[in-house]
Structure formats: structure tokens, C-alpha cells
Design an enzyme around this catalytic site. Structure first.
Site, PDB file in Angstrom:
ATOM      1  N   LYS A 152      71.807   9.330  63.796  1.00 18.90           N
ATOM      2  CA  LYS A 152      70.814  10.007  62.516  1.00 18.90           C
ATOM      3  C   LYS A 152      69.274  10.350  63.053  1.00 18.90           C
ATOM      4  O   LYS A 152      68.581   9.191  63.470  1.00 18.90           O
ATOM      5  CB  LYS A 152      70.648   9.034  61.628  1.00 18.90           C
ATOM      6  CG  LYS A 152      70.012   9.495  60.321  1.00 18.90           C
ATOM      7  CD  LYS A 152      69.291   8.471  59.352  1.00 18.90           C
ATOM      8  CE  LYS A 152      67.932   8.211  59.821  1.00 18.90           C
ATOM      9  NZ  LYS A 152      67.039   9.067  59.424  1.00 18.90           N
ATOM     10  N   GLU A 155      64.187  12.141  59.191  1.00 23.18           N
ATOM     11  CA  GLU A 155      64.157  13.008  57.916  1.00 23.18           C
ATOM     12  C   GLU A 155      63.287  14.211  58.401  1.00 23.18           C
ATOM     13  O   GLU A 155      63.569  15.483  58.081  1.00 23.18           O
ATOM     14  CB  GLU A 155      64.046  12.454  56.836  1.00 23.18           C
ATOM     15  CG  GLU A 155      64.257  13.200  55.635  1.00 23.18           C
ATOM     16  CD  GLU A 155      63.846  12.889  54.352  1.00 23.18           C
ATOM     17  OE1 GLU A 155      63.246  11.494  54.089  1.00 23.18           O
ATOM     18  OE2 GLU A 155      63.732  13.508  53.386  1.00 23.18           O
ATOM     19  N   GLY A 205      62.140   3.074  66.408  1.00 25.96           N
ATOM     20  CA  GLY A 205      61.407   3.125  65.039  1.00 25.96           C
ATOM     21  C   GLY A 205      60.463   1.815  64.986  1.00 25.96           C
ATOM     22  O   GLY A 205      60.166   1.245  65.826  1.00 25.96           O
ATOM     23  N   GLU A 208      58.956  -2.893  61.536  1.00 25.38           N
ATOM     24  CA  GLU A 208      59.337  -3.278  60.222  1.00 25.38           C
ATOM     25  C   GLU A 208      60.749  -3.040  59.607  1.00 25.38           C
ATOM     26  O   GLU A 208      61.481  -3.678  59.131  1.00 25.38           O
ATOM     27  CB  GLU A 208      58.334  -2.439  58.920  1.00 25.38           C
ATOM     28  CG  GLU A 208      58.479  -2.955  57.796  1.00 25.38           C
ATOM     29  CD  GLU A 208      57.604  -1.533  56.976  1.00 25.38           C
ATOM     30  OE1 GLU A 208      56.781  -1.021  57.391  1.00 25.38           O
ATOM     31  OE2 GLU A 208      58.056  -1.516  55.427  1.00 25.38           O
ATOM     32  N   GLY A 210      62.885  -2.217  61.928  1.00 22.46           N
ATOM     33  CA  GLY A 210      63.816  -2.782  62.849  1.00 22.46           C
ATOM     34  C   GLY A 210      64.189  -3.976  62.228  1.00 22.46           C
ATOM     35  O   GLY A 210      65.364  -4.593  62.627  1.00 22.46           O
ATOM     36  N   GLU A 227      64.121  -0.799  69.843  1.00 21.38           N
ATOM     37  CA  GLU A 227      62.898  -0.330  70.302  1.00 21.38           C
ATOM     38  C   GLU A 227      61.655  -0.108  69.234  1.00 21.38           C
ATOM     39  O   GLU A 227      61.991   0.856  68.595  1.00 21.38           O
ATOM     40  CB  GLU A 227      63.230   1.180  71.290  1.00 21.38           C
ATOM     41  CG  GLU A 227      64.319   0.880  72.233  1.00 21.38           C
ATOM     42  CD  GLU A 227      63.603   0.276  73.404  1.00 21.38           C
ATOM     43  OE1 GLU A 227      62.645   0.086  73.525  1.00 21.38           O
ATOM     44  OE2 GLU A 227      64.871   0.283  74.513  1.00 21.38           O
ATOM     45  N   CYS A 261      55.027   5.046  70.849  1.00 12.87           N
ATOM     46  CA  CYS A 261      54.962   3.513  71.030  1.00 12.87           C
ATOM     47  C   CYS A 261      54.386   2.937  72.097  1.00 12.87           C
ATOM     48  O   CYS A 261      53.909   1.957  72.070  1.00 12.87           O
ATOM     49  CB  CYS A 261      56.421   3.326  70.820  1.00 12.87           C
ATOM     50  SG  CYS A 261      57.466   3.906  72.181  1.00 12.87           S
ATOM     51  N   GLU A 351      49.563  -1.508  64.748  1.00 11.04           N
ATOM     52  CA  GLU A 351      49.783  -0.283  65.137  1.00 11.04           C
ATOM     53  C   GLU A 351      49.284   1.067  64.476  1.00 11.04           C
ATOM     54  O   GLU A 351      49.717   1.029  63.350  1.00 11.04           O
ATOM     55  CB  GLU A 351      51.399  -0.067  65.559  1.00 11.04           C
ATOM     56  CG  GLU A 351      51.680   1.106  66.405  1.00 11.04           C
ATOM     57  CD  GLU A 351      53.173   1.497  66.597  1.00 11.04           C
ATOM     58  OE1 GLU A 351      53.957   1.113  65.435  1.00 11.04           O
ATOM     59  OE2 GLU A 351      53.456   1.562  67.813  1.00 11.04           O
TER      60      GLU A 351
HETATM   61  P1  NAP Z   1      60.784   4.192  61.161  1.00  9.23           P
HETATM   62  O1  NAP Z   1      60.037   4.554  59.770  1.00  9.23           O
HETATM   63  O2  NAP Z   1      61.094   2.913  61.351  1.00  9.23           O
HETATM   64  O3  NAP Z   1      62.067   5.006  61.280  1.00  9.23           O
HETATM   65  C1  NAP Z   1      62.872   5.214  62.265  1.00  9.23           C
HETATM   66  C2  NAP Z   1      64.050   5.757  61.841  1.00  9.23           C
HETATM   67  O4  NAP Z   1      64.653   4.501  61.159  1.00  9.23           O
HETATM   68  C3  NAP Z   1      64.164   7.210  61.334  1.00  9.23           C
HETATM   69  O5  NAP Z   1      65.361   7.693  61.485  1.00  9.23           O
HETATM   70  C4  NAP Z   1      64.252   6.472  59.739  1.00  9.23           C
HETATM   71  O6  NAP Z   1      64.962   7.314  59.178  1.00  9.23           O
HETATM   72  C5  NAP Z   1      65.280   5.456  59.828  1.00  9.23           C
HETATM   73  N1  NAP Z   1      65.164   4.480  58.953  1.00  9.23           N
HETATM   74  C6  NAP Z   1      64.328   4.051  57.752  1.00  9.23           C
HETATM   75  N2  NAP Z   1      64.558   3.118  57.041  1.00  9.23           N
HETATM   76  C7  NAP Z   1      65.916   2.813  57.376  1.00  9.23           C
HETATM   77  C8  NAP Z   1      66.900   1.797  56.772  1.00  9.23           C
HETATM   78  N3  NAP Z   1      66.601   1.114  55.789  1.00  9.23           N
HETATM   79  N4  NAP Z   1      67.830   1.535  57.572  1.00  9.23           N
HETATM   80  C9  NAP Z   1      68.186   2.150  58.731  1.00  9.23           C
HETATM   81  N5  NAP Z   1      67.363   3.320  59.185  1.00  9.23           N
HETATM   82  C10 NAP Z   1      66.296   3.593  58.405  1.00  9.23           C
HETATM   83  O7  NAP Z   1      59.842   4.791  62.082  1.00  9.23           O
HETATM   84  P2  NAP Z   1      59.108   6.114  62.346  1.00  9.23           P
HETATM   85  O8  NAP Z   1      58.018   6.228  61.342  1.00  9.23           O
HETATM   86  O9  NAP Z   1      59.990   7.354  62.507  1.00  9.23           O
HETATM   87  O10 NAP Z   1      58.717   5.940  63.911  1.00  9.23           O
HETATM   88  C11 NAP Z   1      57.377   5.485  64.278  1.00  9.23           C
HETATM   89  C12 NAP Z   1      57.675   3.946  64.857  1.00  9.23           C
HETATM   90  O11 NAP Z   1      58.606   4.279  65.919  1.00  9.23           O
HETATM   91  C13 NAP Z   1      56.604   3.341  65.364  1.00  9.23           C
HETATM   92  O12 NAP Z   1      56.244   1.964  64.951  1.00  9.23           O
HETATM   93  C14 NAP Z   1      56.599   3.350  66.991  1.00  9.23           C
HETATM   94  O13 NAP Z   1      56.157   2.674  67.724  1.00  9.23           O
HETATM   95  C15 NAP Z   1      58.272   3.530  67.028  1.00  9.23           C
HETATM   96  N6  NAP Z   1      58.746   3.747  68.276  1.00  9.23           N
HETATM   97  C16 NAP Z   1      59.298   3.119  69.253  1.00  9.23           C
HETATM   98  C17 NAP Z   1      59.516   3.331  70.513  1.00  9.23           C
HETATM   99  C18 NAP Z   1      60.169   2.619  71.427  1.00  9.23           C
HETATM  100  O14 NAP Z   1      60.867   3.034  72.434  1.00  9.23           O
HETATM  101  N7  NAP Z   1      59.948   1.394  71.523  1.00  9.23           N
HETATM  102  C19 NAP Z   1      59.717   4.794  70.833  1.00  9.23           C
HETATM  103  C20 NAP Z   1      59.095   5.516  69.551  1.00  9.23           C
HETATM  104  C21 NAP Z   1      58.627   5.204  68.547  1.00  9.23           C
HETATM  105  P3  NAP Z   1      63.956   8.429  58.009  1.00  9.23           P
HETATM  106  O15 NAP Z   1      62.396   8.577  58.844  1.00  9.23           O
HETATM  107  O16 NAP Z   1      64.598   9.599  58.068  1.00  9.23           O
HETATM  108  O17 NAP Z   1      63.526   7.929  56.690  1.00  9.23           O
END
Ligand code: NAP
Ligand code: MG
Length: 448
Positions: A152, A155, A205, A208, A210, A227, A261, A351
Site C-alpha cells: 500500500k 494515498e 511512517g 503515531e 506506527g 520504521e 526521517c 519531528e
Molecule cells: P503516516 O501518516 O504514518 O503514513 C504512513 C503510511 O501509513 C501511509 O501509507 C498511510 O496511508 C498509512 N496509514 C495511515 N493510517 C493508517 C492506519 N490506521 N493503518 C494502517 N496504515 C495507515 O506517515 P507519512 O505522513 O506518510 O510519512 C511521514 C512519516 O514517516 C514521518 O514521521 C517520517 O519520519 C516517517 N518515515 C520514516 C522512515 C524510516 O525509515 N524510519 C522513512 C520515511 C518516513 P495514507 O497516507 O494513504 O493515508
């Protein structure tokens, strides 16, 4: 429907149907049906298919880089490098397939064997900041170990993953092995986490989301690797090559417009070098080329969305040492911003995920270590010094999964990547990346 935007122009670049629970279940069913045959493919042949995929990614490199650049707003030069890494990741795991195996263990009364078994269907959930890269870090080892997947993408950024799914088929990876479900996290993501036929979730992601994934995965004792976010330290000692450290520091936090990240968004500087370093840092930051992502010379593009820009803006209220320029007109632009802060300020605790860095002085090595570790996160970080023993002391002392000395690099195809503390757990990339996609089975055979 999902409307996909170009964040640099705010124009719609695609309209896609928004899959729901039914489509997610269909993808999981397809993956489940494809699993027995896929796990039975001889390792060498699975490797050949992954290598073919790597080659197709190379052949379609420019196309994929353009897709990623337009959908994420990232500079084309950076997007090309990222797609290059995607190909390298598939090459690496193509070569690893037949080198990841069990062992024999000396025991009394017989022979003890271990096997590396695939988990089955794995759900891969990835964010919008490095859509294709992060997908490949999970897909490569998952497929190498003989799992089938439902992936997935975020979006906001589904386009490159959808194209990759087509290339996987073109490479000869059988139908049903790689399923892309480009829908909402709250619908598709949540269903994957709850689905009884999904054995594991590989998630990248926010901390929160996670946390919620981990809670929900508990119901079916799903394996998870997480991650998550980061708030990494860039520690600059007075004895460092200050010019080099200052020239590199902006790229360690403003790359990908700070939506990284690994962003080293807390820049700690030894007090005696603070004024000089800040001067150099401001100069280097001023030099960052912000503008049209399609322009070869551009180093930083816009943020991903208007909503995200609001969030980023909410962090900037303190002692601003520098604020850069942004282009006029449409696009979710935000200027490179340096703020003088303390480690207790919100800008140093949370962050930001935008081009905003906190610059913070410290007195000595002891305080530098204490401040670097005073955060709930532990993903990456850097230490700049000419004192080798101190570099090693700091590197051992910082509670973080990935550190670099006199460098800001975090990610390499062959080396493990992942977090300590609330930055998550599990490791991606390198041979360590295979651990999370196989289960160890132990078989004892009596010879008595
Ligand atoms: P996010 O809001 O946590 O979303 C990550 C993924 O989870 C998206 O595909 C999102 O879908 C999905 N998601 C949202 N709600 C969910 C739920 N209830 N159940 C299952 N999946 C769900 O993160 P983001 O805003 O896309 O990315 C930014 C974050 O990612 C930052 O905190 C960053 O630090 C972190 N990140 C970490 C790494 C690492 O390797 N440690 C690398 C890159 C980014 P939708 O967006 O389609 O709703
Ligand atoms: Mg989000």
C-alpha cells in the site's frame, strides 16, 4: 476517487479509483493463492526474476524518476539517484536469495537443522516521502525470502508503486505475487493490519500511526517491523573541519525539503565554535537552490501538501537565524529555515518533517551526548570531529540505529537501517533486511 497532485504546481496529474476493503481482501486472496508456487520457485530462479526486475527499473529509470519527481515534488536529480538505488536494492536481494539459508547445529542423539521459511502474505505500508525507495527496501527482501505481498503506497503518492507493479509482471514475477493496493491508510492500511491472512506488516511512517499498527497487529500476533520518525542530532565539535561540516549540514536536513526521517534537524555546536559555525551554516543554507523540481539545478522542491505546510509553519516562532526564499506562484513551498533554540523547545522535541532546523550550543562532550540522547527518537545522526577516539565514544554512546562520522549519510544498500527507541524496530537493507521476512524453523532428526 483519488486525485493525485503535483505539489510544485498544485495541478492534478491523475485520477484513480480509491480501493476499499473489498479490493484489499482481493489482493490478499491473490497473494495467498500465489504463495505456494512462489515459495517453491528454486532460489536461483527467484533471484533471476528479481534481477530482471532490477534491470527493468534501470531501463525505465528516467520514466520512474519523472513520475516520482512530479508526484512528490522532489528535484529530478535526486529522484534519479533514488531510482538508481531502487535498482541496486533489487540487484542486491537478487544475489542474496540463495545465500540466506539455515545451519546445522551440533546436538546429542541426532542432527539438528534450521530452515528459513517465508512468512506467507506480507502487507507493506509505505509513506509519501520516498515512495519507491522505501517500497523497494521491503519488496526486495520479502520477495527474496519467498513471501507474496500486498503493497500500500501513500494515498498522496501512488503512481510510482503502481508502475513498479507493472514492471514486476513484465519481469516475469507471477501474477498474484506482487499486489499494489493504492488506497487510504485508514481503509486499506487498516484492513491489511487486521486481515487474518496477512502474516506480517512492514511499515514505514509516523510514530503515531506506527503505534496504532502495532496495537492492531496484536490481535492476530502479526509480526511487525516499524520504521518511524526521527529527530536526529548533528553534533559538531570545535575541532571538526567546520567548513566541511557547515557545507554538508543543510543537505542533512533540507534534502527532500526536510521530509526525511533521517533529517539531522537538531544541529548541536560546541560553544567555542558556535558563532563561526552559524555564520558558515547560514551561508551554505543561502546557497541551496530552491525551485522547479524538473530543473536539473534544483536542490529543493516544495512540501508534499498544503496541510503539511501548515503543520511545518506552526513550528517556526522562535529565534529565526535564517529564512530563505521560495518561488512565487502555485506550489506548497516552504523556505529553508534555521532557528536558534534549546533542546527543550518544541522545534527540538518533535519531528517537523520540513526544511526547518534547530541550532543548539553545547559546552563539552558530556553535554553533547546527553543532549543528543534527550529525545524519544533514535534513528540516525552525525558526529563531526578530528578526534577519532571521541568520534567512537560518541558513536557508541548515542542511542540511534544509524550514525555517521564526518559525514551525513544514512542509507546504503548493503548496510542495516532502522531505529532505536520510538524510531521503531527491525532492520531494512543489507543482509539484516532478510531477517524480518523469514521465520527460523528448527528440525531435529534422531539418529538413534
Ligand atoms: P503516516 O501518516 O504514518 O503514513 C504512513 C503510511 O501509513 C501511509 O501509507 C498511510 O496511508 C498509512 N496509514 C495511515 N493510517 C493508517 C492506519 N490506521 N493503518 C494502517 N496504515 C495507515 O506517515 P507519512 O505522513 O506518510 O510519512 C511521514 C512519516 O514517516 C514521518 O514521521 C517520517 O519520519 C516517517 N518515515 C520514516 C522512515 C524510516 O525509515 N524510519 C522513512 C520515511 C518516513 P495514507 O497516507 O494513504 O493515508
Ligand atoms: Mg500522514
Amino acid at each position: 476517487m483519488i486525485t493525485v497532485l503535483n505539489p510544485a504546481t498544485e495541478e492534478a496529474i491523475a485520477e484513480l479509483p480509491s480501493p476499499g476493503v473489498e479490493e484489499t481482501d482481493a489482493a490478499v486472496a491473490a497473494a495467498k493463492a500465489a504463495f505456494p508456487a512462489w515459495r517453491a520457485v528454486a532460489p536461483g530462479d527467484r533471484g533471476r526474476l528479481l534481477r530482471r526486475l532490477a534491470t527493468l527499473v534501470e531501463e525505465h529509470g528516467e520514466e520512474l524518476a519523472r513520475i516520482e519527481s512530479r508526484n512528490v515534488g522532489k528535484p529530478i536529480s535526486g529522484a534519479r539517484a533514488e531510482v538508481g538505488m531502487v535498482a541496486e536494492v533489487f540487484h542486491f536481494y537478487a544475489g542474496a536469495v540463495d545465500k540466506h539459508h539455515g545451519e546445522t547445529i551440533p546436538v546429542a542423539g541426532g542432527v539438528d537443522l534450521t530452515f528459513r521459511e517465508p512468512l506467507g502474505v506480507v502487507g507493506l505500508i509505505v509513506p509519501w516521502n520516498f515512495p519507491l525507495n522505501i517500497a523497494s527496501w521491503k519488496l526486495g527482501p520479502a520477495l527474496a525470502c519467498g513471501n507474496t505481498v500486498a503493497l500500500k503506497p501513500a494515498e498522496l503518492t501512488p503512481l510510482s508503486a503502481l508502475r513498479l507493479g507493472e514492471l514486476a509482471l513484465e519481469a516475469g514475477i507471477p501474477e498474484g505475487v506482487v499486489n499494489i493496493v493504492a488506497g487510504k491508510g485508514s481503509v486499506v492500511g487498516q484492513r491489511l493490519v487486521e486481515h487474518p491472512d496477512v502474516a506480517k506488516i512492514g511499515f514505514t511512517g509516523s510514530t503515531e500511526v506506527g503505534r496504532r499498527v502495532m496495537e492492531r497487529a496484536a490481535a492476530t500476533i502479526k509480526r511487525v517491523t516499524l520504521e518511524l520518525g526521527g529527530k536526529s542530532a548533528n553534533v559538531v565539535f570545535a575541532d571538526a573541519d567546520l567548513e566541511k561540516a557547515a557545507a554538508a549540514a543543510p543537505y542533512a536536513v533540507f534534502d527532500n525539503a526536510g521530509q526525511d526521517c533521517c533529517a539531522r534537524s537538531r544541529i548541536f555546536v560546541e560553544r567555542s565554535a558556535y558563532d563561526r559555525f552559524l555564520e558558515l551554516l547560514v551561508e551554505a543554507t543561502r546557497g541551496i537552490n530552491v525551485g522547479d523540481p524538473q530543473d536539473e539545478a534544483t536542490e529543493m522542491g516544495p512540501l508534499i501538501s498544503a496541510a503539511h505546510r501548515e503543520t511545518v509553519a506552526s513550528f517556526v516562532d522562535g529565534n529565526v537565524a535564517f529564512r530563505g526564499d521560495v518561488p512565487d506562484g502555485p506550489g506548497f513551498w516552504f523556505p529553508c529555515t534555521l532557528v536558534e533554540a534549546t533542546n527543550d523547545d518544541r522545534i527540538a522535541r518533535e519531528e517537523v518533517f520540513g526544511p526547518v532546523a534547530a541550532v543548539i550550543p553545547f559546552e563539552d562532550e558530556e553535554e553533547a551526548l546527553q543532549l543528543a540522547n534527550d529525545t524519544p527518537y533514535g534513528l540516525s545522526g552525525s558526529i563531526w570531529t578530528r578526534d577519532g577516539a571521541r568520534a567512537l565514544r560518541m558513536a557508541r554512546g548515542i542511542d540511534s540505529g544509524v550514525l555517521s562520522v564526518n559525514s551525513n549519510s544514512s542509507v546504503r544498500v548493503s548496510t542495516p537501517f532502522g531505529g532505536f527507541k520510538q524510531s521503531g524496530f527491525g532492520r531494512e537493507l543489507g543482509l539484516h533486511g532478510l531477517e524480518g521476512y523469514s521465520e527460523v524453523k528448527n528440525v531435529f532428526i534422531s539418529t538413534e
